[in-house]
Design an enzyme around this catalytic site. Structure first.
Site, short mmCIF file in Angstrom:
data_model
loop_
_atom_site.label_atom_id
_atom_site.label_comp_id
_atom_site.label_asym_id
_atom_site.label_seq_id
_atom_site.Cartn_x
_atom_site.Cartn_y
_atom_site.Cartn_z
N GLY A 54 0.71 -1.09 0.13
CA GLY A 54 0.02 0.08 0.01
C GLY A 54 0.72 1.20 0.00
O GLY A 54 2.04 1.07 0.16
N CYS A 81 5.38 -6.17 1.53
CA CYS A 81 5.56 -4.69 1.53
C CYS A 81 5.02 -3.90 2.75
O CYS A 81 5.26 -4.19 3.82
CB CYS A 81 5.05 -4.09 0.25
SG CYS A 81 6.34 -2.57 -0.11
N TYR A 82 4.16 -2.98 2.29
CA TYR A 82 3.26 -2.20 3.65
C TYR A 82 2.72 -3.21 4.53
O TYR A 82 2.82 -2.99 5.71
CB TYR A 82 2.32 -1.35 2.92
CG TYR A 82 1.47 -0.48 3.96
CD1 TYR A 82 2.10 0.43 4.48
CD2 TYR A 82 0.25 -1.27 4.55
CE1 TYR A 82 1.25 0.98 5.71
CE2 TYR A 82 -0.41 -0.66 5.37
CZ TYR A 82 0.12 0.40 6.01
OH TYR A 82 -0.70 0.96 7.08
N HIS A 168 8.21 -7.90 -3.23
CA HIS A 168 7.00 -8.26 -4.02
C HIS A 168 7.13 -9.66 -4.57
O HIS A 168 7.65 -9.40 -5.82
CB HIS A 168 6.52 -7.21 -5.01
CG HIS A 168 6.17 -5.74 -4.16
ND1 HIS A 168 4.54 -5.84 -3.92
CD2 HIS A 168 6.53 -4.78 -4.17
CE1 HIS A 168 4.68 -4.52 -3.26
NE2 HIS A 168 5.77 -3.91 -3.52
N GLU A 170 4.75 -11.24 -5.80
CA GLU A 170 3.78 -11.58 -7.00
C GLU A 170 4.08 -11.01 -8.12
O GLU A 170 3.38 -11.23 -9.24
CB GLU A 170 2.42 -10.62 -6.31
CG GLU A 170 2.33 -9.41 -6.33
CD GLU A 170 3.10 -8.50 -5.10
OE1 GLU A 170 3.82 -9.31 -4.25
OE2 GLU A 170 2.76 -7.55 -4.64
N ASP A 226 -16.39 -10.48 -22.07
CA ASP A 226 -17.18 -10.96 -20.77
C ASP A 226 -18.63 -11.04 -21.42
O ASP A 226 -19.18 -12.23 -20.68
CB ASP A 226 -17.03 -9.62 -20.13
CG ASP A 226 -15.75 -9.11 -19.69
OD1 ASP A 226 -14.91 -10.01 -19.98
OD2 ASP A 226 -15.47 -8.08 -19.17
N LYS A 366 -10.10 -11.38 -15.86
CA LYS A 366 -10.15 -11.46 -17.41
C LYS A 366 -9.64 -12.96 -17.95
O LYS A 366 -10.12 -13.42 -18.72
CB LYS A 366 -9.46 -10.31 -17.80
CG LYS A 366 -9.81 -10.23 -19.32
CD LYS A 366 -11.09 -9.67 -19.32
CE LYS A 366 -11.45 -9.09 -20.83
NZ LYS A 366 -12.67 -8.28 -20.94
#
Ligand code: XMP
Length: 510
Positions: A54, A81-82, A168, A170, A226, A366
């Site tokens: 964040g 992180c945060y 991070h 990710e 979608d 998605k």
């Protein structure tokens, strides 16, 4: 099914964290830190919680926090992180500003050890982005990795199963990021990897079949990924009780309207009402010049056409929508019911009376929607389509819109797409199209002077469309495309290629 909670503290990669978890076949949900209590977390039975990054500093007065009681709740926790700094702060550690030692970008992670780093080398590359840092681990924690500037790049309390990483995992720049997340899921939380798209699809079709039995369902079909996947999925569940309204506003790409109709009606046997409203939209747009005005007119007219069709159909119980997970997260709603009573839906006016709304894709990202589409047998060219804006070619014709200009742009755009696809460059180009400027320029054809339009080609490469690079297309492709457009499309006298990245440009010209 085991679930992981991603507790959102406002970081830019939060959706990526949930995707990384789901990639390993464990279901992940994102909730805003202020939108869920510890009691709810415990009651929901999550197998683990991830605190995201964040933009704040834990020492700011109004920085986002969570109760420190979560550390004693017996649920495995990973702070990123945060989220790592917050974990340390809640556990009583000192977090400091890393004045001269903020780190940004690829960084060497050293001395990695412990269960979170199972099968991760002691030294590897990680992605850092921070100014604050944990100076020393709180009581009960030990340091499990460091960098040259960050003494506590990772820490662990194996007893309470609480872990924190300053970097991070990710993002793909972290070499062993996937492995670190996998270690958290399987070595620490002991999740069972049983989240599969096939199961999701079977369950969802079954659920819709039960809950929508005997009801009339209406869907606005655009031909985008979608709404197309929503249509086929619901058709499997309720068959002819589904009616799709396809509003062709005349601003689609060349032959697109026919393709959508052919695919859904002839190939999949859907009940589809195509409304050819091109002239009506063109008339409404006749005086519009500015992009926002065009968008507003098209949005409003779309609703009108849809309303008329719904009224003509008579009794409808349920409105279906192709909402996907990023829409839910971004709108901050986070409600998880697939079928709910209708209060208000974005874009659809309140006075339209549908008792219920159904959103079968609202839990999917998605790429997961595309996977569901493939499993439903939707052809690849449809499932992997590039995005196309709702207002269509209206925002790709600068200034006044006329039928002639639409036809011209459709032709030029089709040539560009055909050449790019023939060159097999779809992997590099995320979105590619032609733009008709409102400028004319002098040229020469044969012996005659011409004074035709300047046409622009645009292609961008991006993962998320929030930032984008212009695609480095081969000169040969650009040359072939330009030459074909100048030969085959009347009234174009010049072709240019747009080399603006985003930011500072946007993907669309309007
Ligand atoms: P921009 O131009 O904002 O585009 O960089 C980012 C992505 O959004 C699409 N886009 C739209 N989609 N209605 C839509 O449904 C719109 O008004 C609209 N404007 C832009 C654009 O095509 C790109 O994929």
């Amino acid at each position: 099914m085991d679930r992981i909670l991603v507790l959102d503290f406002g970081g830019q990669y939060n959706q990526l964290i949930a995707r990384r978890v789901r990639e390993q076949h464990v279901y992940a949900e994102i909730r805003l830190y202020s939108g869920i209590s510890l009691e709810e977390i415990v009651a929901a039975g999550y197998k683990g919680v991830i605190f995201t990054g964040g933009p704040n500093s834990v020492y700011e007065e109004n920085s986002p926090r969570f109760t420190e009681k979560i550390l004693e709740a017996g649920i495995p926790l990973l702070g990123i992180c945060y989220g790592a700094q917050l974990t340390a702060f809640l556990a009583g550690a000192h977090v400091g500003k890393a004045m001269d030692s903020s780190e940004y970008g690829k960084t060497v992670l050293r001395d990695a050890r412990g269960v979170l780093f199972t099968d991760v080398p002691e030294e590897s590359i990680c992605w850092m982005s921070h100014t604050d840092r944990i100076e020393a681990p709180p009581a009960g924690f030990e340091i499990t990795a460091r960098t040259d500037k960050c003494p506590v790049a990772a820490m662990a309390d194996d007893e309470r199963r609480i872990y924190a990483v300053q970097f991070h995992p990710e993002v793909t720049h972290t070499e062993f990021g996937r492995k670190i997340i996998s270690n958290f899921l399987f070595e620490i939380c002991h999740c069972v990897p049983d989240w599969r798209m096939e199961d999701f699809l079977e369950n969802m079709i079954g659920r819709c079949r039960r809950e929508l039995a005997g009801k009339k369902v209406l869907l606005a079909l655009s031909g985008g990924v979608d709404s197309s996947v929503t249509a086929i999925l619901l058709h499997r569940a309720v068959g002819d009780n589904l009616t799709c309204v396809f509003v062709d506003h005349g601003l689609l790409r060349k032959k697109e309207g026919d393709m959508v109709e052919e695919m859904f009606r002839d190939r999949f046997g859907l009940n589809i009402i195509r409304v050819n409203a091109g002239e009506r939209f063109l008339e409404k747009l006749s005086r519009a010049r500015k992009p926002e005005r065009k968008r507003k007119i098209i949005g409003r007219e779309f609703i009108r056409v849809f309303e008329e069709q719904a009224a003509a159909l008579g009794h409808i119980d349920v409105l279906a929508q192709g909402t996907i997970y990023p829409d839910v997260v971004e709108s901050g709603k986070g409600e998880s019911a697939v079928i709910k009573s209708h209060h208000n839906v974005g874009g659809i006016p309140k006075h339209m009376k549908f008792k219920e709304i159904v959103e079968p894709l609202r839990d999917l990202f998605k790429d997961e929607v595309r996977e569901v589409g493939r499993k439903l047998g939707i052809p690849e060219e449809m499932v992997s389509r590039q995005p196309f804006p709702g207002p269509g070619l209206a925002v790709r014709i600068i200034g006044k819109i006329t039928a002639e200009k639409i036809a011209l742009l459709q032709e030029a755009d089709a040539i560009f797409r055909e050449e790019l696809e023939k060159a097999d460059l779809r992997g590099q180009a995320s979105q590619y199209f032609a733009v008709l400027t409102d400028m004319r320029s002098v040229g020469v054809k044969g012996d005659a002077r011409t004074y035709g339009y300047v046409l622009a080609l645009r292609s961008v490469t991006t993962d998320d469309f929030m930032t984008a690079e212009w695609t480095r297309l081969p000169y040969e492709l650009l040359e072939k495309t330009a030459s074909r457009i100048l030969n085959e499309v009347a009234d174009v006298s010049r072709v240019v290629y747009d080399i603006t990245s985003k930011p500072p440009g946007t993907v669309e010209w309007e």
